[in-house]
Design a protein around this motif. Structure first.
Motif, mmCIF file in Angstrom:
data_model
loop_
_atom_site.group_PDB
_atom_site.id
_atom_site.type_symbol
_atom_site.label_atom_id
_atom_site.label_comp_id
_atom_site.label_asym_id
_atom_site.label_seq_id
_atom_site.Cartn_x
_atom_site.Cartn_y
_atom_site.Cartn_z
ATOM 1 N N GLN A 8 1.023 -1.072 0.114
ATOM 2 C CA GLN A 8 0.117 0.554 -0.130
ATOM 3 C C GLN A 8 0.944 1.111 -0.098
ATOM 4 N N ALA A 9 -0.059 2.478 -0.061
ATOM 5 C CA ALA A 9 0.781 3.621 -0.246
ATOM 6 C C ALA A 9 1.650 4.149 1.334
ATOM 7 N N GLY A 10 2.487 4.439 0.838
ATOM 8 C CA GLY A 10 3.844 4.361 1.920
ATOM 9 C C GLY A 10 4.227 3.068 2.212
ATOM 10 N N GLU A 11 4.077 2.022 1.992
ATOM 11 C CA GLU A 11 5.688 1.249 2.656
ATOM 12 C C GLU A 11 6.124 0.648 1.305
ATOM 13 N N SER A 12 7.778 -0.209 1.941
ATOM 14 C CA SER A 12 8.708 0.187 1.194
ATOM 15 C C SER A 12 8.799 -1.366 0.577
ATOM 16 N N LEU A 13 9.826 -1.300 -0.785
ATOM 17 C CA LEU A 13 10.451 -2.408 -1.366
ATOM 18 C C LEU A 13 11.388 -2.589 -0.169
ATOM 19 N N GLU A 14 12.217 -3.642 0.056
ATOM 20 C CA GLU A 14 13.369 -3.810 0.410
ATOM 21 C C GLU A 14 14.575 -3.477 -0.237
ATOM 22 N N SER A 15 14.934 -2.029 0.722
ATOM 23 C CA SER A 15 16.876 -1.440 -0.017
ATOM 24 C C SER A 15 17.285 -2.817 -0.176
ATOM 25 N N VAL A 16 18.374 -2.006 -1.709
ATOM 26 C CA VAL A 16 18.970 -2.743 -2.158
ATOM 27 C C VAL A 16 20.623 -2.408 -1.733
ATOM 28 N N THR A 17 21.570 -2.274 -1.109
ATOM 29 C CA THR A 17 23.245 -2.281 -1.340
ATOM 30 C C THR A 17 23.667 -2.657 -1.557
ATOM 31 N N LEU A 18 24.385 -1.537 -2.736
ATOM 32 C CA LEU A 18 25.706 -2.396 -4.130
ATOM 33 C C LEU A 18 26.386 -2.853 -2.963
ATOM 34 N N PRO A 19 27.324 -3.376 -4.561
ATOM 35 C CA PRO A 19 28.941 -3.237 -3.033
ATOM 36 C C PRO A 19 29.135 -2.465 -3.842
ATOM 37 N N PRO A 20 31.256 -2.202 -2.995
ATOM 38 C CA PRO A 20 31.250 -0.356 -3.197
ATOM 39 C C PRO A 20 31.659 -0.051 -5.003
ATOM 40 N N VAL A 21 31.432 0.867 -5.461
ATOM 41 C CA VAL A 21 31.581 1.449 -6.895
ATOM 42 C C VAL A 21 33.334 0.933 -7.220
ATOM 43 N N SER A 22 33.700 -0.230 -7.919
ATOM 44 C CA SER A 22 34.852 -0.045 -8.728
ATOM 45 C C SER A 22 35.130 0.600 -9.977
#
Length: 140
Positions: A8-22
């Motif tokens: 529903q409005a206001g709910e979030s998808l699971e965040s994704v953290t990328l590996p350090p930019v190389s």
């Protein structure tokens, strides 16, 4: 895993953290995209351009935002994508991708999306429209 269409409005998808930019990430992206601007791969050229060092391609960061929706490919597809670049991404930055439901309609959902660096600064902000696959049989 929750179905995307149930959010529903206001709910979030699971965040994704990328590996350090190389540098290798950026070299590969340059080859894939055809964007060989040396500010993305060569320190000296980035500094000549007035930058503190190599910066990631904006489209590399934007493209990574799609990873938020990868777990939901069976439910639909990204129909529209609009973003604004808010900051630069440098080598070794850790980018975290976020999406919050703005609206959930019968045939589509809209999301506010952003990518933040390790300092919590938005480097991209935007909107995604996700078109749901209709599960009912279509008759002609």
């Amino acid at each position: 895993m929750t179905l995307l269409g149930e959010l529903q409005a206001g709910e979030s998808l699971e965040s994704v953290t990328l590996p350090p930019v190389s540098r290798l990430d950026l070299i590969k992206y340059a080859g894939a995209s055809g964007d060989y601007n040396p500010i993305h791969t060569i320190d000296e050229e980035a500094k000549k351009a007035g930058l503190p060092g190599v910066i990631a391609h904006g489209m590399w960061t934007m493209g990574n935002l799609a990873k938020l929706f990868t777990p939901y490919y069976e439910e639909g597809f990204i129909q529209d994508y609009s973003i604004r670049f808010k900051g630069m991404v440098f080598l070794n930055d850790r980018i975290t991708l976020h999406a919050v439901v703005d609206d959930n309609k019968e045939e589509e959902m809209t999301f506010d999306v952003c990518a933040k660096n390790q300092k919590g600064k938005n480097v991209i902000e935007g909107h995604v429209t996700f078109c749901k696959r209709l599960t009912e049989a279509v008759t002609y």
